[in-house]
Design a protein around this motif. Structure first.
Motif, PDB file in Angstrom:
ATOM      1  N   VAL A 286       0.655  -1.239  -0.026  1.00 23.60           N
ATOM      2  CA  VAL A 286      -0.072  -0.084  -0.104  1.00 23.60           C
ATOM      3  C   VAL A 286       0.841   1.218  -0.091  1.00 23.60           C
ATOM      4  CG1 VAL A 286      -1.884   1.463   1.300  1.00 23.60           C
ATOM      5  CG2 VAL A 286      -1.911  -1.149   1.161  1.00 23.60           C
ATOM      6  N   PHE A 287       1.848   1.188   0.835  1.00 21.50           N
ATOM      7  CA  PHE A 287       2.765   2.470   1.010  1.00 21.50           C
ATOM      8  C   PHE A 287       3.462   2.457  -0.255  1.00 21.50           C
ATOM      9  CE2 PHE A 287       6.277   4.970   3.029  1.00 21.50           C
ATOM     10  CZ  PHE A 287       5.518   5.890   3.311  1.00 21.50           C
ATOM     11  N   SER A 288       4.098   1.561  -0.818  1.00 19.77           N
ATOM     12  CA  SER A 288       4.636   1.415  -2.176  1.00 19.77           C
ATOM     13  C   SER A 288       3.943   2.143  -3.356  1.00 19.77           C
ATOM     14  CB  SER A 288       5.611   0.452  -2.471  1.00 19.77           C
ATOM     15  OG  SER A 288       4.453  -0.549  -2.800  1.00 19.77           O
ATOM     16  N   GLY A 289       2.354   1.610  -3.085  1.00 15.14           N
ATOM     17  CA  GLY A 289       1.601   2.130  -4.305  1.00 15.14           C
ATOM     18  C   GLY A 289       1.480   3.774  -4.125  1.00 15.14           C
ATOM     19  N   ALA A 290       1.304   4.055  -3.001  1.00 11.87           N
ATOM     20  CA  ALA A 290       1.099   5.650  -2.598  1.00 11.87           C
ATOM     21  C   ALA A 290       2.160   6.301  -3.067  1.00 11.87           C
ATOM     22  CB  ALA A 290       0.912   5.846  -1.042  1.00 11.87           C
ATOM     23  N   LEU A 291       3.468   5.884  -2.928  1.00 10.63           N
ATOM     24  CA  LEU A 291       4.697   6.558  -3.264  1.00 10.63           C
ATOM     25  C   LEU A 291       4.604   6.399  -4.870  1.00 10.63           C
ATOM     26  CD1 LEU A 291       7.223   5.260  -0.586  1.00 10.63           C
ATOM     27  CD2 LEU A 291       6.125   7.531  -0.774  1.00 10.63           C
ATOM     28  N   TYR A 292       4.371   5.542  -5.365  1.00  7.30           N
ATOM     29  CA  TYR A 292       4.135   5.530  -7.042  1.00  7.30           C
ATOM     30  C   TYR A 292       3.160   6.332  -7.334  1.00  7.30           C
ATOM     31  CZ  TYR A 292       3.827   3.628 -11.663  1.00  7.30           C
ATOM     32  OH  TYR A 292       3.837   3.518 -13.172  1.00  7.30           O
ATOM     33  N   VAL A 293       2.116   6.422  -7.147  1.00  8.12           N
ATOM     34  CA  VAL A 293       1.087   7.341  -7.632  1.00  8.12           C
ATOM     35  C   VAL A 293       1.559   8.773  -7.133  1.00  8.12           C
ATOM     36  CG1 VAL A 293      -1.355   8.534  -7.028  1.00  8.12           C
ATOM     37  CG2 VAL A 293      -1.109   5.821  -6.986  1.00  8.12           C
ATOM     38  N   ALA A 294       2.507   9.163  -5.972  1.00  2.50           N
ATOM     39  CA  ALA A 294       2.856  10.377  -5.724  1.00  2.50           C
ATOM     40  C   ALA A 294       4.244  10.809  -6.398  1.00  2.50           C
ATOM     41  CB  ALA A 294       3.242  10.557  -4.377  1.00  2.50           C
ATOM     42  N   GLY A 295       4.591   9.599  -7.412  1.00  2.01           N
ATOM     43  CA  GLY A 295       5.698  10.093  -8.272  1.00  2.01           C
ATOM     44  C   GLY A 295       7.130   9.946  -7.654  1.00  2.01           C
ATOM     45  N   LYS A 296       6.883   9.291  -6.387  1.00  2.15           N
ATOM     46  CA  LYS A 296       8.170   9.316  -5.613  1.00  2.15           C
ATOM     47  C   LYS A 296       8.935   7.983  -5.937  1.00  2.15           C
ATOM     48  CE  LYS A 296       7.034  12.495  -1.909  1.00  2.15           C
ATOM     49  NZ  LYS A 296       6.685  12.767  -0.402  1.00  2.15           N
ATOM     50  N   ILE A 297       8.441   7.034  -6.720  1.00  2.00           N
ATOM     51  CA  ILE A 297       9.102   5.696  -7.020  1.00  2.00           C
ATOM     52  C   ILE A 297       9.120   5.715  -8.252  1.00  2.00           C
ATOM     53  CG2 ILE A 297       8.999   3.323  -6.878  1.00  2.00           C
ATOM     54  CD1 ILE A 297       7.906   3.553  -4.025  1.00  2.00           C
ATOM     55  N   SER A 298      10.260   5.144  -8.856  1.00  5.43           N
ATOM     56  CA  SER A 298      10.560   5.194 -10.236  1.00  5.43           C
ATOM     57  C   SER A 298       9.556   4.389 -11.250  1.00  5.43           C
ATOM     58  CB  SER A 298      11.732   5.183 -10.542  1.00  5.43           C
ATOM     59  OG  SER A 298      12.398   3.979 -10.356  1.00  5.43           O
ATOM     60  N   GLY A 299       9.343   3.213 -10.743  1.00  6.41           N
ATOM     61  CA  GLY A 299       8.658   2.088 -11.439  1.00  6.41           C
ATOM     62  C   GLY A 299       8.117   1.041 -10.929  1.00  6.41           C
ATOM     63  N   LEU A 300       7.275   0.127 -11.495  1.00  3.57           N
ATOM     64  CA  LEU A 300       6.585  -0.886 -11.099  1.00  3.57           C
ATOM     65  C   LEU A 300       7.615  -1.994 -10.869  1.00  3.57           C
ATOM     66  CD1 LEU A 300       3.522  -1.053 -13.200  1.00  3.57           C
ATOM     67  CD2 LEU A 300       3.608  -0.398 -10.933  1.00  3.57           C
ATOM     68  N   GLY A 301       8.714  -1.809 -11.603  1.00  3.05           N
ATOM     69  CA  GLY A 301       9.766  -3.174 -11.233  1.00  3.05           C
ATOM     70  C   GLY A 301      10.129  -2.959  -9.999  1.00  3.05           C
ATOM     71  N   LEU A 302      10.534  -1.668  -9.403  1.00  4.82           N
ATOM     72  CA  LEU A 302      11.161  -1.462  -8.148  1.00  4.82           C
ATOM     73  C   LEU A 302      10.254  -1.958  -6.987  1.00  4.82           C
ATOM     74  CD1 LEU A 302      13.082   1.651  -6.887  1.00  4.82           C
ATOM     75  CD2 LEU A 302      10.914   0.578  -5.496  1.00  4.82           C
ATOM     76  N   ILE A 303       8.862  -1.544  -7.074  1.00  4.17           N
ATOM     77  CA  ILE A 303       7.777  -2.061  -6.315  1.00  4.17           C
ATOM     78  C   ILE A 303       7.865  -3.621  -6.427  1.00  4.17           C
ATOM     79  CG2 ILE A 303       5.308  -2.339  -5.646  1.00  4.17           C
ATOM     80  CD1 ILE A 303       5.225   0.735  -6.672  1.00  4.17           C
ATOM     81  N   THR A 304       8.000  -4.292  -7.350  1.00  4.70           N
ATOM     82  CA  THR A 304       7.841  -5.641  -7.707  1.00  4.70           C
ATOM     83  C   THR A 304       9.220  -6.429  -6.958  1.00  4.70           C
ATOM     84  OG1 THR A 304       6.763  -5.700  -9.834  1.00  4.70           O
ATOM     85  CG2 THR A 304       7.939  -7.789  -9.280  1.00  4.70           C
ATOM     86  N   SER A 305      10.183  -5.708  -7.060  1.00  2.24           N
ATOM     87  CA  SER A 305      11.709  -6.390  -6.619  1.00  2.24           C
ATOM     88  C   SER A 305      11.401  -6.094  -5.200  1.00  2.24           C
ATOM     89  CB  SER A 305      12.824  -5.493  -6.967  1.00  2.24           C
ATOM     90  OG  SER A 305      12.881  -5.702  -8.330  1.00  2.24           O
ATOM     91  N   PHE A 306      10.987  -5.116  -4.633  1.00  2.04           N
ATOM     92  CA  PHE A 306      10.782  -4.628  -3.224  1.00  2.04           C
ATOM     93  C   PHE A 306       9.888  -5.886  -2.484  1.00  2.04           C
ATOM     94  CE2 PHE A 306      10.592  -2.706   0.982  1.00  2.04           C
ATOM     95  CZ  PHE A 306      11.738  -1.948   1.154  1.00  2.04           C
ATOM     96  N   LEU A 307       8.869  -6.095  -2.959  1.00  7.64           N
ATOM     97  CA  LEU A 307       7.788  -6.647  -2.324  1.00  7.64           C
ATOM     98  C   LEU A 307       8.477  -8.220  -2.422  1.00  7.64           C
ATOM     99  CD1 LEU A 307       4.390  -5.649  -3.975  1.00  7.64           C
ATOM    100  CD2 LEU A 307       5.359  -5.341  -1.634  1.00  7.64           C
ATOM    101  N   LEU A 308       9.160  -8.719  -3.358  1.00  3.47           N
ATOM    102  CA  LEU A 308       9.826 -10.109  -3.498  1.00  3.47           C
ATOM    103  C   LEU A 308      10.774 -10.045  -2.206  1.00  3.47           C
ATOM    104  CD1 LEU A 308      10.229 -10.776  -7.018  1.00  3.47           C
ATOM    105  CD2 LEU A 308       8.659 -11.826  -5.544  1.00  3.47           C
ATOM    106  N   TYR A 309      11.618  -8.797  -1.997  1.00  7.14           N
ATOM    107  CA  TYR A 309      12.666  -8.791  -1.056  1.00  7.14           C
ATOM    108  C   TYR A 309      12.030  -9.017   0.452  1.00  7.14           C
ATOM    109  CZ  TYR A 309      16.563  -7.855  -4.197  1.00  7.14           C
ATOM    110  OH  TYR A 309      17.462  -7.818  -4.876  1.00  7.14           O
ATOM    111  N   VAL A 310      10.889  -8.304   0.618  1.00  3.81           N
ATOM    112  CA  VAL A 310       9.940  -8.397   1.925  1.00  3.81           C
ATOM    113  C   VAL A 310       9.621  -9.690   2.146  1.00  3.81           C
ATOM    114  CG1 VAL A 310       7.829  -7.674   3.175  1.00  3.81           C
ATOM    115  CG2 VAL A 310       9.118  -6.031   1.605  1.00  3.81           C
ATOM    116  N   ARG A 311       8.957 -10.457   1.178  1.00  6.30           N
ATOM    117  CA  ARG A 311       8.783 -12.051   1.356  1.00  6.30           C
ATOM    118  C   ARG A 311      10.071 -12.719   1.703  1.00  6.30           C
ATOM    119  NH1 ARG A 311       3.964 -13.213   2.619  1.00  6.30           N
ATOM    120  NH2 ARG A 311       2.243 -12.732   1.238  1.00  6.30           N
TER     121      ARG A 311
END
Length: 604
Positions: A286-311
């Protein structure tokens, strides 16, 4: 990928995996024992550098795969070709498999070399320990140290060490990647780890006590089962079946109640950990999605990688806790091994120890005192002079000190006062191996080994010819029953000669003593558990092997020692009477009363 997203069952500080039901045994000195264990592996660590490198490579594969997956997502999003990236991902997984295979290959070799060295060191130490050590420890408990404790160390070295290195590198690598991708999201992920540690601490506080109580009650139940099975004939003879069943039900019910509470408490952990892990995952998503919408995260790939790291991030913490638990058990086992290695061995030979090449057999006990514990002497001021070739019988009530005399003669124990000399020199002045070869010993408890009859007779005389072995068997009166065995002298004895009668086993041990051709013979209760017919056979064999030799015979059946040159009656650790059979009968003392009780007559 799917298996990496699953969190395995834990075994944290006393919490068992399902089906195990056993808490870790905590060592008394974890760091000190671990250091000693490391020092014990000196000279057997070849290849550990490769293990370290392979662990880093295996961790690298786990760390890079989510990052490459994120790049695949970005490539798809941007419409770029993904063939090269997919090939890299497949190659990475194939390389990870190869690295882990090589890791296990090297670790298996190193681990088994180390365990081989530990077993050898422990067994070499055991053979140097005095009999007093074995008198104070149950043989089953010592066997457990040689097998179970060493196996625990083996499992830890072969499996847990590689995982510990891999997970250590993985935690550092994943944390680094997460910080590089997004420090803010990393703080959110770390909040879940803090909650997991807090939860583990609360749960293990209860489960440690419960699993400890479970093991205690399990031991009590196992003790009753062992008693019930081994003594079942007595139970049936006294019609105690119902009482035995009732006692079993009570102990079993108590164990059941404690086990249920322990498993319920340990069962709290994994579901709650999964809830926390999932909430953390959702919070990061949720937080990464909010940051992506706000333009503070560069792309969906970063979110995917980070979520996999969290797991992946929480799994190493759970496994390291489990590995630490295994290490505690292994180190506790190592402590038990070091307890044996630290024991004082038998006294070493003096630097100027005398050889004993042509012993005559003159034995003198001069004011001998001895006690297995200092405060309770067993022998008190014993003095005896035994010329070479004398047949001495030692008699007396149970616990009077008869067998202790034999233990001192063979230097299984050393006197605490006075001295024992052989051919004019103190026993402690001779080389131990030379001294032990002077004695041919037949004990009450027959010790036969899982090998052929021939090998059992030639035990200690491995170079003996077959004709010598047969002659020893004929002298002992054992040749007749040996020839009736399926393969005669080549018959392999099972379970210490369980297929033979007690008398037959005793005759084999007498044949073994005959083959040694020792100048001093010791026969300790050699006829105590045989019938009268076999007793006569053994008595005739004893007379043959004692001719021309100094011999010490311990016997309860006085009929077997009537012809001895000297009979010594020991009572309460002192010599009460001494003389020939005729002299002691005429004396009319304690020996005469014992003889009359056994035979019904005091006639010579």
């Amino acid at each position: 990928m799917a298996d990496k997203n699953m969190v395995p069952p834990a075994n944290l500080n006393g919490i068992s995996r399902p089906g195990r039901g056993m808490a870790a045994v905590k060592p008394k000195n974890f760091k000190g024992t671990l250091l000693r264990l490391w020092n014990l592996t000196k000279g057997h660590r070849r290849g550990l550098g490769w293990i370290l490198l392979l662990s880093a490579l295996a961790s690298g594969a786990s760390i890079l795969s989510p990052y490459i997956t994120g790049n695949v997502i970005n490539a798809i999003k941007d419409g770029d070709p993904i063939t090269v990236v997919l090939i890299m991902l497949i190659a990475l997984y194939a390389g990870e498999w190869l690295v882990k295979f090589l890791q296990q290959f090297f670790m298996a070799s190193i681990g088994q070399r180390v365990i081989h060295h530990i077993r050898l060191t422990l067994f070499e130490k055991i053979k140097t320990l005095p009999l007093s050590f074995f008198d104070r420890h149950q043989h089953g408990e010592l066997m457990s140290r040689l097998t179970n404790d060493v196996d625990n160390i083996s499992t830890t070295i072969s499996n847990s060490l590689t995982l510990l290195l891999t997970y250590g590198f993985t935690i550092i690598g994943i944390l680094t990647m997460m910080l590089c991708l997004s420090p803010l999201l990393t703080l959110v992920a770390l909040a879940g780890v803090v909650l997991i540690f807090f939860l583990t601490k609360v749960v293990t506080k209860h489960t440690r006590q419960l699993f400890s109580a479970q093991q205690k009650n399990l031991g009590i139940l196992n003790g009753q089962i062992e008693e019930g099975i081994s003594g079942l004939s007595v139970v049936k003879a006294f019609c105690r079946e119902e009482e035995m069943e009732r006692e079993f039900e009570e102990k079993n019910e108590k164990l059941c109640r404690v086990s249920i509470r322990a498993l319920i408490w340990s069962g709290y952990l994994m579901p709650l950990m999964n809830v926390i892990n999932n909430l953390c995952y959702v919070a990061v998503a949720v937080f990464s999605g909010a940051l992506y919408v706000a333009g503070k995260i560069s792309g969906l790939g970063l979110i995917t990688s980070f979520l996999l790291y969290v797991r992946q991030f929480t799994r190493p913490f759970v496994e390291i806790a489990n590995i630490y638990n295994n290490f505690q058990t292994a180190v506790a086992g190592a402590e038990r091994i070091f307890e044996i290695l630290d024991k004082t061995p038998e006294p070493e030979d003096k630097k100027d120890a005398l050889p004993l090449t042509h012993p005559r057999g003159d034995v003198v006990m001069d004011h001998v005192w001895f006690g297995y514990t200092p405060e309770k002497p067993v022998l008190k001021d014993i003095s005896l002079s035994i010329p070479a070739g004398t047949q001495v019988a030692v008699v007396g009530p149970t616990g009077s000190g008869k067998t202790t005399v034999i233990n001192l003669l063979t230097r299984f124990y050393d006197v605490t006062g006075g001295s024992i000399t052989l051919d004019g020199h103190d026993l402690r002045d001779y080389r131990m191996q030379d001294l032990r070869r002077v004695f041919g010993v037949v004990l009450q408890d027959t010790s036969l080994f899982a090998s052929s009859v021939r090998d059992n007779i030639a035990y200690g005389q491995s170079g003996a010819a077959m004709e010598q072995i047969k002659e020893a068997a004929r002298t002992a009166g054992a040749d007749a029953f040996i020839e009736r065995l399926p393969r005669s002298y080549d018959t392999v004895l099972e379970q210490g000669g369980a297929e033979l009668s007690q008398g037959e086993r005793q005759l084999l041990t007498i044949a073994r003593a005959v083959l040694t051709n020792a100048p001093i013979m010791i026969l300790d209760e050699a006829t105590s558990s045989v019938d009268t017919v076999t007793e006569q056979k053994i008595r005739r064999a004893m007379l043959k092997i004692c001719q021309g030799r100094t011999s010490f015979i311990i016997a309860h059946r006085l009929s077997t020692i009537r012809d001895s040159d000297l009979i010594v009656l020991i009572e309460d650790g002192t010599i009460a009477e001494m003389g020939t059979h005729e002299e002691l009968i005429q004396l009319g003392g304690r020996y005469a009363m014992m003889y009359k009780t056994q035979t019904g007559s005091a006639d010579i």
